[in-house]
Design a protein around this motif. Sequence first.
Motif, short mmCIF file in Angstrom:
data_model
loop_
_atom_site.label_atom_id
_atom_site.label_comp_id
_atom_site.label_asym_id
_atom_site.label_seq_id
_atom_site.Cartn_x
_atom_site.Cartn_y
_atom_site.Cartn_z
N SER A 152 0.80 -1.25 -0.10
CA SER A 152 -0.20 0.65 -0.11
C SER A 152 1.10 0.92 0.22
O SER A 152 0.39 2.13 -0.05
CB SER A 152 -0.88 -0.20 1.46
N ILE A 186 -11.72 5.67 -4.95
CA ILE A 186 -11.01 5.04 -4.41
C ILE A 186 -10.79 3.86 -3.49
O ILE A 186 -10.21 2.89 -3.24
CB ILE A 186 -10.71 5.83 -2.59
N LEU A 187 -12.07 3.28 -3.92
CA LEU A 187 -12.13 1.77 -3.87
C LEU A 187 -11.32 1.32 -5.24
O LEU A 187 -10.53 0.28 -5.21
CB LEU A 187 -13.84 1.68 -4.47
N ILE A 190 -7.88 0.72 -4.29
CA ILE A 190 -7.68 -0.42 -3.23
C ILE A 190 -7.84 -2.03 -3.83
O ILE A 190 -7.10 -2.82 -3.84
CB ILE A 190 -8.53 -0.02 -2.12
N GLU A 261 -4.74 -1.90 3.29
CA GLU A 261 -4.44 -1.18 2.47
C GLU A 261 -5.64 0.05 2.86
O GLU A 261 -4.98 1.04 2.42
CB GLU A 261 -5.00 -1.58 0.67
N PRO A 262 -6.72 0.21 2.58
CA PRO A 262 -7.59 1.97 3.25
C PRO A 262 -7.11 2.17 4.40
O PRO A 262 -6.30 3.45 4.27
CB PRO A 262 -8.88 0.94 3.78
N SER A 263 -6.26 1.36 5.61
CA SER A 263 -5.70 1.86 6.42
C SER A 263 -4.84 2.83 5.93
O SER A 263 -4.83 4.56 6.54
CB SER A 263 -5.50 1.99 7.78
N ALA A 266 -4.87 6.29 3.89
CA ALA A 266 -5.46 7.04 4.70
C ALA A 266 -4.37 8.26 5.48
O ALA A 266 -4.73 8.83 5.56
CB ALA A 266 -6.61 6.98 5.91
N VAL A 273 -10.90 8.31 3.14
CA VAL A 273 -10.94 6.46 4.01
C VAL A 273 -11.66 7.27 5.11
O VAL A 273 -11.24 7.92 6.20
CB VAL A 273 -9.92 5.73 4.50
N PHE A 277 -15.21 3.16 6.26
CA PHE A 277 -15.49 2.62 5.22
C PHE A 277 -15.25 1.15 4.55
O PHE A 277 -15.63 1.07 3.94
CB PHE A 277 -13.68 3.01 4.63
N THR A 278 -15.00 0.64 5.92
CA THR A 278 -14.88 -0.42 5.12
C THR A 278 -15.92 -1.23 7.10
O THR A 278 -14.78 -0.71 8.26
CB THR A 278 -13.51 -1.53 5.24
#
Lengths: 325, 311
Positions: A152, A186-187, A190, A261-263, A266, A273, A277-278
């Motif tokens: 990431s 963003i999605l 990812i 990945e999102p964290s 962020a 994010v 987000f998840t």
Amino acid sequence: MSQQLIHPPALGAVGDDRAGGSKRPQRRRSASSRRESRRERAGAAFIAPHMLMLGLFMLVPTVYAVYSSLFATKLIGGRQWVGLENYRTVLHSSEFWSGVVRVLVFGAIQVPLTLAIAFGFAALFDAGVIRGSRFLRTIYFMPFAVPGVVASVMWSFLLLPGFGSYAKALDRLGLGHVDFFSSRLILPTIMLIVIWEWTGYNMTILYTSLKSIPKEVTEAAIMEGASLWRIIVHIKLPMVMPSIVMLVFLNAVGALQLFTEPSILASFQPQAVSFGFTPTLFVYHTAVGSGEYELGAAAAVILALIIGALSVAGFAVRRRNGEFR
Amino acid sequence: MTATSPSTPAARRARKAPADQVSPHLYGLRRTTTLAINLLAIAFALFILGPLVWLAFSATKSQAEIYDSFGFWFAGPFRLWHNLSALGQNVSGTGIFVHWLGNTLLYAIAGAVGATVLSALAGYGFSRYRFRGANTLFLVVMATLLVPLTAIALPLFLFYSKVGLVNSIWGMILPSMVSPIGIYLMRTFIDASVPKELIEAARLDGASELWIFWRIGLPLAFPGLMTVLLISIVAIWNNYFLPLIIFSKSGLYPLTVGLSAISQAAETGTKAELVPVLITGGLVTVVPLIALFLLLERYFRGGMLQGSVTG
């Protein structure tokens, strides 16, 4: 050596071997049954250490989390029994559900895409039409050894608006200023990272699975004038379906727990994010970020139930297909 | 490629095809199709290699050059050694990278050895013994395959705060020893490589069950043990969620959590030298595993089925 190991765990096939074994004729009862019971104890002793650890570090914490989720820590009065209140809060949180929907959308696109690419390359490697097959397969598999955090970070730098090498290259190619961290992209960004991480792993399993198809099957198809495309889609794909079903499972369970990945993204673009987000980010932020551990536990239990329900549904499909005996 | 090889490329490939494979020229693909397929495969390889190559070049640069220069070549003075030396310092109070490297080695080796021992015992037990409840227990183990560590990290944390395992290395090492995929692999491997007759013969000679496991089972299952050890090392090395939740002291972080702490500090803080630390640290995190993977690839291939995907 690897052949039999790589085969997907046919979860139900376990019993076969044993069912056959228990039908052995029962001769010389007393002596053999005494030996038998000693063996039984030995067998149980071999698995005991793992079962103890499984109980201590999976079952007990899970039960304790369910128990904790029925309480709330109040400023005055400390820990208080609140029953299903936490569950009501989570189930009424639009933030939580938006995260659930997001990972479902994410999984519905990422999983088929990853498996399509993985199967496509696995089939072409298997057919031997790609030069340097061994070398390329090793490269494809390399991201397996790269932690999600590092993957990431690398992709964030490459895609960083205005600075990232790839973002700049797109700009120079005349595709304009693409902001990979925008709420719209963003999605997909990812997905790109997750596809980078996991395609090679999936490909390797499918490749091994394809290798176990006897050469005669392919030869017969060629004799009848089938094209490579037909052979891959109509003959080989159905034959490796059990592996694909298993991979759909593993990938989907992973997608539903999307977190790393999102964290990491962020930390590059905090506004990209959101809190929930998840679902896993929701659990993390609720429990660790806001200190509402009991509420986080309730969210974790609900997430586990959703994943469990999907797994059971998947098993039902597998059983109907006759793969789960 | 020399004059001694057969004339057409198709025939050359046909000769090279292994015995269990249909000669690719039989598919009658057009030359352009084959070329397109090969270019596609190379393009995907570049897609995979791109970020890793970028990481290697960027680890030799200063912060300004990382942002401004071309990402896939050197720029400015070669600063790799300088960047590496920064990994030994606590650049902005987030913690010291070399400590995290040491922690990761400790967690990965202790956890993986534990996972291998437990998996070997349990795999052997499931494979070579019949006992009441064995089937049910095996199904329980296999069910936990679908519940990766990510899902029970918070439950573990809650449990740890009750029993005093928060900020304890055991809180990280002990749950890493539970490896359902390790048991599955060991069971399948022992099924295939440790003959029942050999065990029976040893029993007739009066050998104890433990002796048989130690002197017959384990040596024959050696490749399986390597596979379980390696995939456990990779899984623990790459684990992020569990250590993130259970460690609040930066001195206990493994590399993954340390790097995420740096990435937060680098992007939100103002310290100038953090980005090179983050990138060089990323390279140092990845290199040992890739080296291990390239050296022992055949064992990794034996264990493709790791429990979790993403997390």
